[in-house]
Design an enzyme around this catalytic site. Sequence first.
Site, PDB file in Angstrom:
ATOM      1  N   LYS A  19       5.629 -33.522  27.997  1.00 40.19           N
ATOM      2  CA  LYS A  19       5.424 -34.959  28.209  1.00 40.19           C
ATOM      3  C   LYS A  19       4.889 -35.641  26.949  1.00 40.19           C
ATOM      4  O   LYS A  19       4.739 -36.866  26.915  1.00 40.19           O
ATOM      5  CB  LYS A  19       4.418 -35.184  29.341  1.00 40.19           C
ATOM      6  CG  LYS A  19       4.911 -34.800  30.723  1.00 40.19           C
ATOM      7  CD  LYS A  19       3.946 -35.387  31.761  1.00 40.19           C
ATOM      8  CE  LYS A  19       4.103 -34.798  33.142  1.00 40.19           C
ATOM      9  NZ  LYS A  19       5.464 -34.783  33.645  1.00 40.19           N
ATOM     10  N   SER A  20       4.555 -34.848  25.922  1.00 44.55           N
ATOM     11  CA  SER A  20       3.916 -35.427  24.743  1.00 44.55           C
ATOM     12  C   SER A  20       4.715 -36.560  24.089  1.00 44.55           C
ATOM     13  O   SER A  20       4.112 -37.555  23.673  1.00 44.55           O
ATOM     14  CB  SER A  20       3.621 -34.327  23.711  1.00 44.55           C
ATOM     15  OG  SER A  20       2.646 -33.450  24.230  1.00 44.55           O
ATOM     16  N   LYS A  69       0.140 -21.520  19.361  1.00 47.36           N
ATOM     17  CA  LYS A  69      -1.152 -22.072  18.918  1.00 47.36           C
ATOM     18  C   LYS A  69      -1.930 -21.109  18.013  1.00 47.36           C
ATOM     19  O   LYS A  69      -2.624 -21.552  17.102  1.00 47.36           O
ATOM     20  CB  LYS A  69      -2.015 -22.463  20.121  1.00 47.36           C
ATOM     21  CG  LYS A  69      -1.499 -23.699  20.859  1.00 47.36           C
ATOM     22  CD  LYS A  69      -2.454 -24.111  21.969  1.00 47.36           C
ATOM     23  CE  LYS A  69      -1.835 -25.203  22.831  1.00 47.36           C
ATOM     24  NZ  LYS A  69      -2.754 -25.657  23.887  1.00 47.36           N
ATOM     25  N   ASN A  90      -3.834 -26.803  17.934  1.00 42.97           N
ATOM     26  CA  ASN A  90      -2.820 -27.548  18.697  1.00 42.97           C
ATOM     27  C   ASN A  90      -2.354 -28.796  17.960  1.00 42.97           C
ATOM     28  O   ASN A  90      -1.483 -29.507  18.446  1.00 42.97           O
ATOM     29  CB  ASN A  90      -3.335 -27.906  20.106  1.00 42.97           C
ATOM     30  CG  ASN A  90      -4.244 -29.118  20.103  1.00 42.97           C
ATOM     31  OD1 ASN A  90      -4.880 -29.420  19.091  1.00 42.97           O
ATOM     32  ND2 ASN A  90      -4.299 -29.817  21.212  1.00 42.97           N
TER      33      ASN A  90
END
Length: 271
Positions: A19-20, A69, A90
């Site tokens: 959704k970023s 990450k 991140n």
Amino acid sequence: MRHMTDRYAVVGNPIAHSKSPQIHAEFARQTGQDMVYERLLAPLDGFAKTIESFRSQGGKGVNITVPFKEEAFQYASNKTARAVAAGAVNTLKFDEHGMLGDNTDGAGLVRDLTSNLKQALAGKRILLMGAGGAARGVIGPLLAEHPTALLLANRTLDKAQLLADIFGQGMQASGYKTLAGQHFDLVINATSASLQGELPPLPVDLFLPGALAYDMMYGNETPFMAWARQHGAAHVADGLGMLVEQAAESFYLWRGVRPATASVIRMFRSA
Ligand code: ATR
């Protein structure tokens, strides 16, 4: 000089569900920042190459999600203190000095808890479940709020103990069996149990009056959220607010502008 719109992206594998891009597009619209934000699928053995190619095409920064990450942490040329504590990155910011690695997950969680959900953490008893990357990323920022107790519970006790050793005095490690008779104001699920439709084995009287049960997952109600509602949690929340808040923190690192988040959380909640 010809003006170029600044480019950002989220890198992961898989990435289609992220959704970023929508969140950052909304932040950019709201703050009037001239930028675009895309999705980048990196091959499992091609994280560094994907980043280098994006940077050489004028990329200014990226968010990093599963499973990269820790690799991003190795890759960053400089790291913020909170990224070092998290052992994971991140957010990368590219500039003439190199690549700054940050971790905004813990700050995002704390902001969601304190600002959106209005839960002061000072003096509270917190139970954090899980000892993987998701849990490690939030321990430092939680401890910085000065809870009375931060207990890290994990199925594999050794992994929780390892994290407790890293973070020291402020926290303790335990398995699930020894939770019997202990009570908490805030219980956070940072395990991946929901992905298998499961929840950690918790005692039924876990919650203190007024307690909040928080799941870092978002989307559907998780087994832990449903269980918490049935076992006396006064409030139950999923991780959508954390998702938006960690994005806002990354946006701030890149652009120096803090977007408003409440309307964005509402927008995704109703979508
Ligand atoms: P992440 O990066 O999302 O934290 P991870 O490193 O794979 O993912 O860690 C997953 C965490 O969820 C671990 O703490 C794991 O417990 P173990 O360390 O004992 O494996 C926890 N977990 C996964 N499934 C679980 C389940 N069904 N019940 C309880 N804990 C579970």
